[in-house]
Motif scaffolding. Sequence first.
Motif, mmCIF file in Angstrom:
data_model
loop_
_atom_site.group_PDB
_atom_site.id
_atom_site.type_symbol
_atom_site.label_atom_id
_atom_site.label_comp_id
_atom_site.label_asym_id
_atom_site.label_seq_id
_atom_site.Cartn_x
_atom_site.Cartn_y
_atom_site.Cartn_z
ATOM 1 N N SER A 221 19.210 -5.850 2.304
ATOM 2 C CA SER A 221 19.425 -7.129 3.151
ATOM 3 C C SER A 221 18.531 -6.806 4.345
ATOM 4 N N ILE A 222 17.830 -5.757 4.666
ATOM 5 C CA ILE A 222 16.801 -5.359 5.610
ATOM 6 C C ILE A 222 15.506 -5.971 5.130
ATOM 7 N N VAL A 223 15.225 -5.629 3.680
ATOM 8 C CA VAL A 223 14.071 -6.171 3.309
ATOM 9 C C VAL A 223 14.050 -7.543 3.082
ATOM 10 N N PHE A 224 15.030 -8.248 2.586
ATOM 11 C CA PHE A 224 14.983 -9.678 2.328
ATOM 12 C C PHE A 224 15.889 -10.507 3.281
ATOM 13 N N SER A 225 15.141 -11.103 4.295
ATOM 14 C CA SER A 225 15.912 -11.645 5.247
ATOM 15 C C SER A 225 16.796 -12.792 4.755
ATOM 16 N N ALA A 226 16.421 -13.330 3.675
ATOM 17 C CA ALA A 226 17.438 -14.313 2.949
ATOM 18 C C ALA A 226 18.698 -13.748 2.394
ATOM 19 N N TYR B 55 29.907 8.508 -8.814
ATOM 20 C CA TYR B 55 29.804 8.918 -7.437
ATOM 21 C C TYR B 55 28.440 8.510 -7.018
ATOM 22 N N MET B 56 27.323 8.914 -7.940
ATOM 23 C CA MET B 56 25.801 8.629 -7.838
ATOM 24 C C MET B 56 25.621 6.995 -7.818
ATOM 25 N N THR B 57 26.307 6.382 -8.891
ATOM 26 C CA THR B 57 26.349 4.928 -8.586
ATOM 27 C C THR B 57 26.877 4.477 -7.638
ATOM 28 N N CYS B 58 27.923 4.699 -7.099
ATOM 29 C CA CYS B 58 28.574 4.299 -5.707
ATOM 30 C C CYS B 58 27.297 4.325 -4.447
ATOM 31 N N MET B 59 26.781 5.617 -4.390
ATOM 32 C CA MET B 59 25.896 5.898 -3.566
ATOM 33 C C MET B 59 24.501 5.112 -3.434
ATOM 34 N N ILE B 60 24.036 5.144 -4.527
ATOM 35 C CA ILE B 60 22.807 4.387 -4.804
ATOM 36 C C ILE B 60 23.022 2.785 -4.696
ATOM 37 N N GLY B 61 24.076 2.461 -5.527
ATOM 38 C CA GLY B 61 24.454 1.006 -5.434
ATOM 39 C C GLY B 61 24.617 0.514 -3.770
ATOM 40 N N GLY B 62 25.392 1.267 -3.184
ATOM 41 C CA GLY B 62 25.678 0.775 -1.641
ATOM 42 C C GLY B 62 24.344 0.746 -0.921
ATOM 43 N N ILE B 63 23.608 1.879 -1.102
ATOM 44 C CA ILE B 63 22.318 2.038 -0.364
ATOM 45 C C ILE B 63 21.367 0.831 -0.866
ATOM 46 N N LEU B 64 21.237 0.773 -2.033
ATOM 47 C CA LEU B 64 20.137 -0.270 -2.428
ATOM 48 C C LEU B 64 20.522 -1.798 -1.917
#
Length: 179
Positions: free
Chosen positions: A21-26, A7-16
Motif C-alpha cells: 500500500s505504501i509502494v503502490f499508491s494505486a 504464523y510466519m505466513t500471517c506475519m509475512i503476508g500482513g507486512i507485504l
Amino acid sequence: MDVQTVYMTCMIGGILLLLSSIVFSAAGDFFDFAVFDFFSIDIGEFDIDILPVSMKSLCLAATVFGSVSMLLMGQEPAVRHVIAGVCAYIGAFAVQNVTGFLKNHQSEADTVESICSRNYVVNIAIPEKGYGSVASTEHDRSVITITAKSMDGSAIAAGTRVEIVSISDHVAIVTEAAG
C-alpha cells in the motif's frame, strides 16, 4: 504444514500487504475499500468502530497474531491463540479508529481558492497596521484559522465578518465583508 509456518505466513503476508500500500499508491484505494460502519458507536464527534474491518486493520491483525503466536510457542495452543487474538484485536481496533479519526478531521481546503472562498470572522482582533487571526465560519468538519492583516492597515475588531482578498507569505489580507 506446521503451526510455525502458519504464523510466519500471517506475519509475512500482513507486512507485504501493508508495504504494497505504501509502494503502490494505486493500492491505497484498495486498502480503504473494505471499511464498514455497521459496527460503530457514535459518541459526539467520535465514531468508534467496535469491529475493525478494513484491509489495513486486518493486515495489522494478521501480523500481530503471527508475531505474538511465535513469541508464545512455549505456551499451550489455546492460551497462545487467545493472547495473540486479543493483541491482534487491540492493534486492529487502534489502527481502525485512529485512521478513521484522522480522515474525518483532515482539512477540506486543498487550494488557495478554496481557502479564500469561505466566510471568515476575526477571532483575534487585528490592530492598526498589525496582525490578528481569522477563522472560517461555514464548515463541515474542518475549520481554517489563518494569520491576517487588514488590506488598508486599519484595525478590525474580533467578531467582525471579513473576506480574504489574497494570501501573501501565509498571511491573509482581509477587508470587512459587505452587509
